[in-house]
Design a protein around this motif. Structure first.
Motif, PDB file in Angstrom:
ATOM      1  N   LYS A  61       0.820  -1.211   0.000  1.00 55.43           N
ATOM      2  CA  LYS A  61       0.000   0.000   0.000  1.00 55.43           C
ATOM      3  C   LYS A  61       0.856   1.264   0.000  1.00 55.43           C
ATOM      4  O   LYS A  61       0.476   2.268  -0.570  1.00 55.43           O
ATOM      5  CB  LYS A  61      -0.911  -0.023   1.225  1.00 55.43           C
ATOM      6  N   ARG A  62       2.010   1.212   0.671  1.00 55.78           N
ATOM      7  CA  ARG A  62       2.912   2.353   0.721  1.00 55.78           C
ATOM      8  C   ARG A  62       4.335   1.887   0.385  1.00 55.78           C
ATOM      9  O   ARG A  62       4.676   0.728   0.569  1.00 55.78           O
ATOM     10  CB  ARG A  62       2.921   2.959   2.125  1.00 55.78           C
ATOM     11  N   LYS A  63       5.148   2.849  -0.055  1.00 58.76           N
ATOM     12  CA  LYS A  63       6.541   2.548  -0.362  1.00 58.76           C
ATOM     13  C   LYS A  63       7.284   2.240   0.936  1.00 58.76           C
ATOM     14  O   LYS A  63       7.126   2.962   1.921  1.00 58.76           O
ATOM     15  CB  LYS A  63       7.180   3.746  -1.061  1.00 58.76           C
ATOM     16  N   MET A  64       8.077   1.175   0.919  1.00 60.32           N
ATOM     17  CA  MET A  64       8.866   0.822   2.097  1.00 60.32           C
ATOM     18  C   MET A  64      10.099   1.717   2.143  1.00 60.32           C
ATOM     19  O   MET A  64      10.798   1.891   1.139  1.00 60.32           O
ATOM     20  CB  MET A  64       9.297  -0.644   2.027  1.00 60.32           C
ATOM     21  N   GLY A  65      10.360   2.282   3.291  1.00 62.86           N
ATOM     22  CA  GLY A  65      11.468   3.216   3.446  1.00 62.86           C
ATOM     23  C   GLY A  65      12.819   2.536   3.389  1.00 62.86           C
ATOM     24  O   GLY A  65      12.959   1.329   3.613  1.00 62.86           O
ATOM     25  N   ARG A  66      13.833   3.321   3.104  1.00 62.82           N
ATOM     26  CA  ARG A  66      15.195   2.804   2.996  1.00 62.82           C
ATOM     27  C   ARG A  66      15.686   2.281   4.337  1.00 62.82           C
ATOM     28  O   ARG A  66      16.371   1.255   4.399  1.00 62.82           O
ATOM     29  CB  ARG A  66      16.105   3.918   2.490  1.00 62.82           C
ATOM     30  N   ALA A  67      15.371   2.960   5.410  1.00 62.79           N
ATOM     31  CA  ALA A  67      15.818   2.537   6.738  1.00 62.79           C
ATOM     32  C   ALA A  67      15.222   1.181   7.117  1.00 62.79           C
ATOM     33  O   ALA A  67      15.901   0.330   7.691  1.00 62.79           O
ATOM     34  CB  ALA A  67      15.435   3.587   7.779  1.00 62.79           C
ATOM     35  N   ARG A  68      13.973   0.977   6.807  1.00 64.31           N
ATOM     36  CA  ARG A  68      13.324  -0.299   7.125  1.00 64.31           C
ATOM     37  C   ARG A  68      13.927  -1.433   6.300  1.00 64.31           C
ATOM     38  O   ARG A  68      14.155  -2.537   6.801  1.00 64.31           O
ATOM     39  CB  ARG A  68      11.831  -0.193   6.863  1.00 64.31           C
ATOM     40  N   THR A  69      14.217  -1.164   5.032  1.00 67.11           N
ATOM     41  CA  THR A  69      14.817  -2.178   4.169  1.00 67.11           C
ATOM     42  C   THR A  69      16.210  -2.546   4.656  1.00 67.11           C
ATOM     43  O   THR A  69      16.566  -3.715   4.749  1.00 67.11           O
ATOM     44  CB  THR A  69      14.889  -1.667   2.720  1.00 67.11           C
ATOM     45  N   HIS A  70      17.016  -1.541   4.981  1.00 68.33           N
ATOM     46  CA  HIS A  70      18.376  -1.794   5.447  1.00 68.33           C
ATOM     47  C   HIS A  70      18.372  -2.481   6.814  1.00 68.33           C
ATOM     48  O   HIS A  70      19.247  -3.313   7.077  1.00 68.33           O
ATOM     49  CB  HIS A  70      19.174  -0.490   5.493  1.00 68.33           C
TER      50      HIS A  70
END
Length: 59
Positions: free
Chosen positions: A5-14
């Motif tokens: 539903k929303r773009k996953m943030g870079r911090a969460r991915t890392h």
């Protein structure tokens, strides 16, 4: 097919990848003959022993 539903943030991915993509140091064991640190299940490079018998001759 599921769509986020929303773009996953870079911090969460890392943060998710940081625990799985880390390079771990190889495990070490101590040679029972000479006491040197060696890789497990390998011939000791210092004395040449493996499983209480001499496999390679060393000086």
């Amino acid at each position: 097919m599921a769509v986020p539903k929303r773009k996953m943030g870079r911090a969460r991915t890392h943060a998710r990848r940081s625990s799985n993509d880390v390079i771990k140091a190889p495990s070490r064991s101590v040679c029972p003959q000479c006491g040197e640190v060696k890789l497990p299940h390998r011939v000791c490079p210092n004395c040449g022993f493996y499983k209480d018998r001499e496999v390679i001759e060393t000086d």
